[in-house]
Design a protein around this motif. Structure first.
Motif, PDB file in Angstrom:
ATOM      1  N   ASN A  67       0.827  -1.218   0.000  1.00  0.00           N
ATOM      2  CA  ASN A  67       0.000   0.000   0.000  1.00  0.00           C
ATOM      3  C   ASN A  67       0.855   1.259   0.000  1.00  0.00           C
ATOM      4  O   ASN A  67       0.484   2.273  -0.577  1.00  0.00           O
ATOM      5  N   ARG A  68       2.015   1.207   0.631  1.00  0.00           N
ATOM      6  CA  ARG A  68       2.910   2.351   0.697  1.00  0.00           C
ATOM      7  C   ARG A  68       3.493   2.701  -0.681  1.00  0.00           C
ATOM      8  O   ARG A  68       3.739   3.853  -0.978  1.00  0.00           O
ATOM      9  N   ILE A  69       3.713   1.688  -1.519  1.00  0.00           N
ATOM     10  CA  ILE A  69       4.443   1.910  -2.778  1.00  0.00           C
ATOM     11  C   ILE A  69       3.600   1.656  -4.032  1.00  0.00           C
ATOM     12  O   ILE A  69       4.094   1.799  -5.147  1.00  0.00           O
ATOM     13  N   SER A  70       2.336   1.315  -3.875  1.00  0.00           N
ATOM     14  CA  SER A  70       1.533   0.901  -5.026  1.00  0.00           C
ATOM     15  C   SER A  70       1.343   1.984  -6.081  1.00  0.00           C
ATOM     16  O   SER A  70       1.078   1.671  -7.237  1.00  0.00           O
ATOM     17  N   ALA A  71       1.498   3.234  -5.730  1.00  0.00           N
ATOM     18  CA  ALA A  71       1.331   4.319  -6.708  1.00  0.00           C
ATOM     19  C   ALA A  71       2.614   4.592  -7.509  1.00  0.00           C
ATOM     20  O   ALA A  71       2.589   5.367  -8.461  1.00  0.00           O
TER      21      ALA A  71
END
Length: 161
Positions: A67-71
């Motif tokens: 979730n921290r790096i999904s973008a």
């Protein structure tokens, strides 16, 4: 993580740490990214490697980390975020190194501590230092362990006398 990635494909590790080269073209006096339709086969292959590197990182992370790096759109961008999250910026990293060096320098075997417990504690310190880029030679570590041992030791009970 380095071992996990390089065991799959060393080029992926280079993409994670150095970043992919985004295909560009000259448009007047500016250099702009090419559209995907303009990529040649070599450029497509590099961008596929970036996608494989991203996928590999996704598979190695838990849900919270994902979730921290999904973008992120590049493996390098993911790696940079993970480095900051786990190691901090340079100032935080240096503080962690200073704390671990201090622990290394003051390292002594604790009363009622077994040799295996002492060695596990010592290994945690030296592995933490190595992961942050500071390491000691085998000789330095051996001398430190030997100096940290008690002068009298009861081998039958594994207790300091």
């Amino acid at each position: 993580m380095r071992i996990f990635v390089t065991s799959n494909d060393y080029d992926l590790w280079k993409i994670i740490t150095k970043g992919p080269t985004i295909p560009t073209k000259k448009s007047g006096d500016l250099i702009v990214p090419k559209s995907e339709d303009e990529w040649d086969e070599a450029e497509k292959a590099k961008m596929e490697k970036n996608a494989r590197a991203i996928n590999l990182l996704y598979c190695a992370l838990c849900t919270n980390e994902y979730n921290r790096i999904s973008a992120c759109e590049a493996a390098k961008e993911i790696w940079d975020k993970l480095e900051i999250a786990y190691e901090g910026n340079n100032q935080v990293k240096q503080s962690k190194i200073d704390i671990l060096v201090h622990s290394f320098e003051l390292f002594k075997m604790q009363p009622n501590e077994s040799i295996s417990q002492m060695f596990a504690r010592f290994t945690n310190i030296t592995n933490g230092l190595k992961s942050l880029g500071k390491s000691y030679t085998e000789s330095e570590m051996t001398r430190k362990i030997l100096r940290s041992m008690p002068t009298k030791w009861d081998t039958t009970t594994s207790i300091i006398l």
